[in-house]
Scaffold this active site. Sequence first.
Site, PDB file in Angstrom:
ATOM      1  N   ASP A  78       0.835  -1.211   0.000  1.00 41.93           N
ATOM      2  CA  ASP A  78       0.000   0.000   0.000  1.00 41.93           C
ATOM      3  C   ASP A  78       0.865   1.255   0.000  1.00 41.93           C
ATOM      4  O   ASP A  78       1.938   1.268   0.605  1.00 41.93           O
ATOM      5  CB  ASP A  78      -0.907  -0.027   1.242  1.00 41.93           C
ATOM      6  CG  ASP A  78      -2.050   0.961   1.123  1.00 41.93           C
ATOM      7  OD1 ASP A  78      -2.290   1.492   0.021  1.00 41.93           O
ATOM      8  OD2 ASP A  78      -2.711   1.203   2.148  1.00 41.93           O
ATOM      9  N   HIS A 103       3.046   3.138  -9.034  1.00 40.72           N
ATOM     10  CA  HIS A 103       2.837   1.706  -9.293  1.00 40.72           C
ATOM     11  C   HIS A 103       4.090   1.097  -9.936  1.00 40.72           C
ATOM     12  O   HIS A 103       4.475  -0.023  -9.618  1.00 40.72           O
ATOM     13  CB  HIS A 103       1.613   1.490 -10.183  1.00 40.72           C
ATOM     14  CG  HIS A 103       0.327   1.925  -9.536  1.00 40.72           C
ATOM     15  ND1 HIS A 103      -0.005   1.615  -8.235  1.00 40.72           N
ATOM     16  CD2 HIS A 103      -0.731   2.654 -10.013  1.00 40.72           C
ATOM     17  CE1 HIS A 103      -1.190   2.138  -7.938  1.00 40.72           C
ATOM     18  NE2 HIS A 103      -1.649   2.777  -8.996  1.00 40.72           N
ATOM     19  N   LEU A 129      10.900 -20.743  -4.190  1.00 38.97           N
ATOM     20  CA  LEU A 129       9.958 -19.813  -3.570  1.00 38.97           C
ATOM     21  C   LEU A 129       8.621 -19.959  -4.282  1.00 38.97           C
ATOM     22  O   LEU A 129       8.566 -19.941  -5.513  1.00 38.97           O
ATOM     23  CB  LEU A 129      10.447 -18.358  -3.709  1.00 38.97           C
ATOM     24  CG  LEU A 129       9.473 -17.304  -3.179  1.00 38.97           C
ATOM     25  CD1 LEU A 129       9.428 -17.312  -1.650  1.00 38.97           C
ATOM     26  CD2 LEU A 129       9.848 -15.907  -3.663  1.00 38.97           C
TER      27      LEU A 129
HETATM   28  C1  FPP Z   1      -1.809   0.237  -3.412  1.00 40.50           C
HETATM   29  O1  FPP Z   1      -1.378   1.559  -3.540  1.00 40.50           O
HETATM   30  C2  FPP Z   1      -1.290  -0.575  -4.487  1.00 40.50           C
HETATM   31  C3  FPP Z   1      -2.026  -1.067  -5.541  1.00 40.50           C
HETATM   32  C4  FPP Z   1      -3.459  -0.843  -5.675  1.00 40.50           C
HETATM   33  C5  FPP Z   1      -1.436  -1.828  -6.626  1.00 40.50           C
HETATM   34  C6  FPP Z   1      -0.245  -2.654  -6.286  1.00 40.50           C
HETATM   35  C7  FPP Z   1       0.582  -2.768  -7.502  1.00 40.50           C
HETATM   36  C8  FPP Z   1       1.922  -2.815  -7.527  1.00 40.50           C
HETATM   37  C9  FPP Z   1       2.761  -2.856  -6.319  1.00 40.50           C
HETATM   38  C10 FPP Z   1       2.684  -2.785  -8.793  1.00 40.50           C
HETATM   39  C11 FPP Z   1       2.392  -3.849  -9.727  1.00 40.50           C
HETATM   40  C12 FPP Z   1       2.641  -5.201  -9.201  1.00 40.50           C
HETATM   41  C13 FPP Z   1       2.890  -6.230 -10.007  1.00 40.50           C
HETATM   42  C14 FPP Z   1       3.005  -7.602  -9.462  1.00 40.50           C
HETATM   43  C15 FPP Z   1       3.060  -6.018 -11.440  1.00 40.50           C
HETATM   44  P1  FPP Z   1      -2.458   2.696  -3.703  1.00 40.50           P
HETATM   45  O2  FPP Z   1      -2.548   3.049  -5.131  1.00 40.50           O
HETATM   46  O3  FPP Z   1      -3.743   2.304  -3.054  1.00 40.50           O
HETATM   47  O4  FPP Z   1      -1.742   3.832  -2.882  1.00 40.50           O
HETATM   48  P2  FPP Z   1      -2.432   4.983  -2.012  1.00 40.50           P
HETATM   49  O5  FPP Z   1      -3.196   4.303  -0.903  1.00 40.50           O
HETATM   50  O6  FPP Z   1      -1.251   5.750  -1.509  1.00 40.50           O
HETATM   51  O7  FPP Z   1      -3.292   5.776  -2.943  1.00 40.50           O
END
Ligand code: FPP
Length: 252
Positions: A30, A47, A141
């Site tokens: 997050d 991201h 893994l």
């Molecule tokens: C939360 O941050 C994260 C996500 C919704 C997406 C997670 C994706 C990745 C870590 C990258 C892609 C992963 C792979 C495996 C290709 P948020 O956008 O909710 O952040 P915020 O709460 O600060 O707005």
Amino acid sequence: MSTSTYPIAARRTQPGGIEPPPVHVAVIMDGNGRWAAARHLPRIAGHREGARAVRRTIEAAIRQGVEWLTIYAFSSENWRRPADEVLDLTGLLRQYLRTEIAELKASGVRLRFIGDRCRFDNGIQSDLRDAERHTTHNSRLNLTIALSYGARAEIVEAARAAAAAIRDGLLDPAKFDEQVFAGFLATAEMPDPDLIIRTSGERRLSNFLLWQAAYAELVFLDVLWPDFKAEHFAAALTEFARRERRFGARPG
Ligand code: FPP
């Protein structure tokens, strides 16, 4: 010869690792959006940097001797984000699958995906199948990526499948217990997580592995996901090792 840049580690923890490591670590990644906002960058930049943190986390898990790593990459609720962000996230996923799989395979990583993959386009669905198929014999893994995943939907789906098995005479209701039910979940062949890490300072599970998390230790870290490094992973494992896990029993 392996072309991998992931650490070549045996199952044992390497010197300086946390002993004993948890068998299964799950991560709620997050804070990508906040990381980008703090830099006046578009959310996709967060991201993208988050995908680099995924790579570091896989390396750290291998080094620490963790056998199972599950990451929450896209929740069923994430479909409700603005269309351009959904497009960016699915594009990043497609790119990740195409660029990282060969190396993950060479590094002994076995990939699995949990969640409602039917909501992705045919190209991504085919990439997901290929990634699972090409890494099926690996065991260094076990990496599970939760995509379009929601724990409540997973539990409802399992209940529906169990009910159908009972209706069809394949399952005796008298023998239906927690273990049998768990066999209907998407995680049927996986151990429950020992440790769940959530970054960005938020302290909730957000519909992630609700059944499986029954006895997991929860560690909440203030770091935003794109800044997550091996030292944060190690800190979470140290905190895990410090906790006394009693599984509801009294201390001996
Ligand atoms: C939360 O941050 C994260 C996500 C919704 C997406 C997670 C994706 C990745 C870590 C990258 C892609 C992963 C792979 C495996 C290709 P948020 O956008 O909710 O952040 P915020 O709460 O600060 O707005």
